[in-house]
Motif scaffolding. Sequence first.
Motif, PDB file in Angstrom:
ATOM      1  N   PRO A 244      10.662  -0.404  -1.647  1.00 39.39           N
ATOM      2  CA  PRO A 244      10.349   0.755  -0.828  1.00 39.39           C
ATOM      3  C   PRO A 244      10.065   1.854  -1.809  1.00 39.39           C
ATOM      4  O   PRO A 244      10.529   2.078  -2.862  1.00 39.39           O
ATOM      5  CB  PRO A 244      11.654   1.140  -0.101  1.00 39.39           C
ATOM      6  CG  PRO A 244      12.293  -0.517  -0.208  1.00 39.39           C
ATOM      7  CD  PRO A 244      11.937  -0.777  -1.371  1.00 39.39           C
ATOM      8  N   ARG A 245       8.992   2.694  -1.333  1.00 41.88           N
ATOM      9  CA  ARG A 245       8.634   3.948  -1.918  1.00 41.88           C
ATOM     10  C   ARG A 245       8.661   5.138  -1.461  1.00 41.88           C
ATOM     11  O   ARG A 245       8.466   5.268   0.025  1.00 41.88           O
ATOM     12  CB  ARG A 245       7.090   3.702  -2.385  1.00 41.88           C
ATOM     13  CG  ARG A 245       6.817   2.498  -3.231  1.00 41.88           C
ATOM     14  CD  ARG A 245       5.369   2.232  -3.603  1.00 41.88           C
ATOM     15  NE  ARG A 245       4.552   2.115  -2.459  1.00 41.88           N
ATOM     16  CZ  ARG A 245       4.163   0.940  -1.748  1.00 41.88           C
ATOM     17  NH1 ARG A 245       4.660  -0.192  -2.297  1.00 41.88           N
ATOM     18  NH2 ARG A 245       3.482   0.762  -0.821  1.00 41.88           N
ATOM     19  N   LEU A 246       8.888   6.399  -1.994  1.00 39.65           N
ATOM     20  CA  LEU A 246       8.635   7.559  -1.452  1.00 39.65           C
ATOM     21  C   LEU A 246       7.463   7.692  -1.007  1.00 39.65           C
ATOM     22  O   LEU A 246       6.221   7.436  -1.071  1.00 39.65           O
ATOM     23  CB  LEU A 246       8.969   8.695  -2.780  1.00 39.65           C
ATOM     24  CG  LEU A 246      10.292   8.727  -3.245  1.00 39.65           C
ATOM     25  CD1 LEU A 246      10.317   9.561  -4.340  1.00 39.65           C
ATOM     26  CD2 LEU A 246      11.315   8.943  -2.307  1.00 39.65           C
ATOM     27  N   PRO A 247       7.086   8.592   0.288  1.00 43.19           N
ATOM     28  CA  PRO A 247       6.074   8.704   0.983  1.00 43.19           C
ATOM     29  C   PRO A 247       5.012   9.382   0.113  1.00 43.19           C
ATOM     30  O   PRO A 247       3.645   8.974   0.455  1.00 43.19           O
ATOM     31  CB  PRO A 247       6.355   9.916   2.179  1.00 43.19           C
ATOM     32  CG  PRO A 247       7.861   9.663   2.413  1.00 43.19           C
ATOM     33  CD  PRO A 247       8.377   9.320   0.761  1.00 43.19           C
ATOM     34  N   SER A 248       5.047  10.114  -0.971  1.00 39.49           N
ATOM     35  CA  SER A 248       4.171  10.912  -1.818  1.00 39.49           C
ATOM     36  C   SER A 248       3.726   9.637  -2.745  1.00 39.49           C
ATOM     37  O   SER A 248       2.578  10.104  -3.772  1.00 39.49           O
ATOM     38  CB  SER A 248       4.936  12.028  -2.245  1.00 39.49           C
ATOM     39  OG  SER A 248       5.908  11.631  -3.217  1.00 39.49           O
ATOM     40  N   LEU A 249       4.181   8.491  -2.857  1.00 37.42           N
ATOM     41  CA  LEU A 249       3.816   7.580  -3.936  1.00 37.42           C
ATOM     42  C   LEU A 249       2.875   6.584  -3.055  1.00 37.42           C
ATOM     43  O   LEU A 249       2.831   6.200  -1.938  1.00 37.42           O
ATOM     44  CB  LEU A 249       4.862   6.890  -4.371  1.00 37.42           C
ATOM     45  CG  LEU A 249       5.861   7.725  -5.211  1.00 37.42           C
ATOM     46  CD1 LEU A 249       6.925   7.009  -5.788  1.00 37.42           C
ATOM     47  CD2 LEU A 249       5.139   8.206  -6.499  1.00 37.42           C
ATOM     48  N   LYS A 250       2.096   5.990  -3.967  1.00 33.66           N
ATOM     49  CA  LYS A 250       1.236   4.684  -3.536  1.00 33.66           C
ATOM     50  C   LYS A 250       1.350   3.606  -4.454  1.00 33.66           C
ATOM     51  O   LYS A 250       1.432   3.995  -5.810  1.00 33.66           O
ATOM     52  CB  LYS A 250      -0.133   5.363  -3.371  1.00 33.66           C
ATOM     53  CG  LYS A 250      -1.078   6.006  -4.484  1.00 33.66           C
ATOM     54  CD  LYS A 250      -2.524   6.242  -4.175  1.00 33.66           C
ATOM     55  CE  LYS A 250      -3.252   5.171  -3.347  1.00 33.66           C
ATOM     56  NZ  LYS A 250      -4.662   5.752  -3.343  1.00 33.66           N
ATOM     57  N   ALA A 251       0.827   2.247  -3.950  1.00 32.60           N
ATOM     58  CA  ALA A 251       0.980   1.389  -4.959  1.00 32.60           C
ATOM     59  C   ALA A 251      -0.516   0.844  -5.147  1.00 32.60           C
ATOM     60  O   ALA A 251      -1.154   0.598  -4.275  1.00 32.60           O
ATOM     61  CB  ALA A 251       1.825   0.328  -4.456  1.00 32.60           C
ATOM     62  N   LEU A 252      -1.017   0.718  -6.507  1.00 32.04           N
ATOM     63  CA  LEU A 252      -2.279   0.031  -6.569  1.00 32.04           C
ATOM     64  C   LEU A 252      -1.859  -1.425  -7.386  1.00 32.04           C
ATOM     65  O   LEU A 252      -0.992  -1.292  -8.113  1.00 32.04           O
ATOM     66  CB  LEU A 252      -3.037   1.125  -7.667  1.00 32.04           C
ATOM     67  CG  LEU A 252      -3.330   2.277  -7.166  1.00 32.04           C
ATOM     68  CD1 LEU A 252      -4.163   3.056  -8.155  1.00 32.04           C
ATOM     69  CD2 LEU A 252      -4.140   2.052  -5.761  1.00 32.04           C
ATOM     70  N   PRO A 253      -2.710  -2.352  -6.949  1.00 28.96           N
ATOM     71  CA  PRO A 253      -2.725  -3.440  -7.863  1.00 28.96           C
ATOM     72  C   PRO A 253      -3.289  -3.301  -9.092  1.00 28.96           C
ATOM     73  O   PRO A 253      -3.994  -2.514  -9.354  1.00 28.96           O
ATOM     74  CB  PRO A 253      -3.669  -4.304  -6.965  1.00 28.96           C
ATOM     75  CG  PRO A 253      -4.725  -3.496  -6.333  1.00 28.96           C
ATOM     76  CD  PRO A 253      -3.601  -2.181  -5.886  1.00 28.96           C
ATOM     77  N   ILE A 254      -2.969  -4.217  -9.921  1.00 34.83           N
ATOM     78  CA  ILE A 254      -3.322  -4.354 -11.462  1.00 34.83           C
ATOM     79  C   ILE A 254      -4.408  -5.324 -11.393  1.00 34.83           C
ATOM     80  O   ILE A 254      -4.305  -6.394 -10.785  1.00 34.83           O
ATOM     81  CB  ILE A 254      -1.988  -4.549 -12.247  1.00 34.83           C
ATOM     82  CG1 ILE A 254      -0.898  -3.674 -12.104  1.00 34.83           C
ATOM     83  CG2 ILE A 254      -2.603  -4.859 -13.774  1.00 34.83           C
ATOM     84  CD1 ILE A 254       0.238  -3.804 -12.837  1.00 34.83           C
ATOM     85  N   GLU A 255      -5.489  -4.926 -12.137  1.00 34.44           N
ATOM     86  CA  GLU A 255      -6.545  -5.784 -12.016  1.00 34.44           C
ATOM     87  C   GLU A 255      -5.954  -7.280 -12.688  1.00 34.44           C
ATOM     88  O   GLU A 255      -5.553  -7.566 -13.597  1.00 34.44           O
ATOM     89  CB  GLU A 255      -7.503  -5.320 -12.998  1.00 34.44           C
ATOM     90  CG  GLU A 255      -8.220  -4.236 -12.451  1.00 34.44           C
ATOM     91  CD  GLU A 255      -9.349  -3.628 -13.556  1.00 34.44           C
ATOM     92  OE1 GLU A 255      -9.617  -4.281 -14.607  1.00 34.44           O
ATOM     93  OE2 GLU A 255     -10.134  -2.894 -13.084  1.00 34.44           O
ATOM     94  N   GLY A 256      -6.376  -8.487 -11.756  1.00 36.43           N
ATOM     95  CA  GLY A 256      -6.026  -9.779 -12.005  1.00 36.43           C
ATOM     96  C   GLY A 256      -4.761 -10.216 -11.795  1.00 36.43           C
ATOM     97  O   GLY A 256      -4.582 -11.444 -12.040  1.00 36.43           O
ATOM     98  N   ASP A 257      -3.999  -9.242 -11.114  1.00 36.78           N
ATOM     99  CA  ASP A 257      -2.511  -9.593 -10.821  1.00 36.78           C
ATOM    100  C   ASP A 257      -1.893 -10.214 -11.728  1.00 36.78           C
ATOM    101  O   ASP A 257      -1.384 -11.425 -11.627  1.00 36.78           O
ATOM    102  CB  ASP A 257      -2.449 -10.285  -9.734  1.00 36.78           C
ATOM    103  CG  ASP A 257      -2.834  -9.519  -8.247  1.00 36.78           C
ATOM    104  OD1 ASP A 257      -2.735  -8.300  -8.187  1.00 36.78           O
ATOM    105  OD2 ASP A 257      -3.174 -10.260  -7.151  1.00 36.78           O
ATOM    106  N   PRO A 258      -1.726  -9.843 -13.056  1.00 33.40           N
ATOM    107  CA  PRO A 258      -1.379 -10.554 -14.199  1.00 33.40           C
ATOM    108  C   PRO A 258       0.353 -11.039 -14.259  1.00 33.40           C
ATOM    109  O   PRO A 258       0.592 -11.669 -14.999  1.00 33.40           O
ATOM    110  CB  PRO A 258      -1.766  -9.733 -15.395  1.00 33.40           C
ATOM    111  CG  PRO A 258      -1.783  -8.459 -14.981  1.00 33.40           C
ATOM    112  CD  PRO A 258      -1.927  -8.558 -13.513  1.00 33.40           C
TER     113      PRO A 258
END
Length: 312
Positions: A244-258
Motif C-alpha cells: 500500500p502507498r501514500l496517496p502522494s506516491l505513484k508506482a511505475l513499472p520497471i522496463e522489462g519487469d526484471p
Amino acid sequence: MELHQVRYFLALANTLNFTRAAEMCSVTQPALTKGVQRLEQELGGQLIYRERQLTHLTDLGKAVLPMLERALASTEAVRRRAREFQQKDVAPLAIGLAPSISACLVLEPIAEIRKFVPGLDVELREEQPSRLVELLLEGEVNVALVGDLDEKPDRIDDWALFEERYVAVLSASHELADLPAIGIEALREAIILDRSNCDVASKFQRLWFPDVPPNQIHSSCRDLHLQHLAAAGLGIILAPEHMPRLPSLKALPIEGDPVWREVRLLAVQGRRYSPALDAFVKVARLRDWSPHTGSRLRSEHHSRLEAANIVE
C-alpha cells in the motif's frame, strides 16, 4: 505468597473491617486474620493497624496495595483466558510477516475465517524471515508469510502462494514520475531509498549495480518511513507491487519487469493445527491472490486454472 492471602488483604483494605472482609471472602474471621498475618510475615512488615474503631492500612500496606491489586487482576485474567480457551471461546492465531510483506495481504483471509472460527484472536508479528523460522519452531508464531528465503529446515512446510514484480515507487512530483516505465539507466542515476534487510536486494545488485553500488543516501527498515522520504522527493523506493502507498506516491513499472519474488506460506511440519491455523492455511493456499496484488501477478491459483484449461 498465596492468592487467597492476597484476596483477604484486598478485601480488608477495601472494608477496613475484619468481619465484613471475611463475609466478602466467604471465610471465617479467624481464617481471614491468619491469612493476612501470613502475608505480613512473608512481606516482612505489618500491613494493617488492628484497632477496634480505627483499623487502617500501614505505610507498607498502602505501598503494596496497588501491586497486589494488579497481581490478583492479572491472575484472574489468566484464569478467565484459560477457561475461554478450553471452552473454545478464544481461537488464537499468531501470524508472522516478513518486513516486505504488508499486513493488507492477510486482512481478507482473516475476515473470511472469522466467519466460521468463533473467538478468533489474531496477533501479527513482523520479523526477518530467518527469525520467523525460529519463532515457528519455538511455537511463538503459528504461520508466516515471507518473500524469497535462502534456506529453511526440513521441518518447515513451505507453500508458494504467488509471484509479484517489484516496481519503482516515487513522488508524483518526481522528475521521472511522468514516464510510462523507468529504465535501468535512470535508476542507476537516481537516489534509491535503502530498505534495510531487503529480501531481494541481491537481485537488484546483480542486475543493475554489478560494478557500482546504487546511490543510497537515506535508509530505514520501515516501509512507511521510506514512503514519507519518497513523498518528500528524496528518492525512489524499489518495492513489491502489493505494498500500500501514500496517496502522494505513484508506482511505475520497471522496463522489462526484471525483478520478481515469490511470497510463501510457512508452517511447522507435523505439528497439530488448531482450528484457526487450519482454516488460515486452507484459505491462504486456495485463495486467488491476483486481484488483490495486481494484474501482472502470477498466482498459484491462476496457474492451477491454466493447467485445467479454465483460463485463456
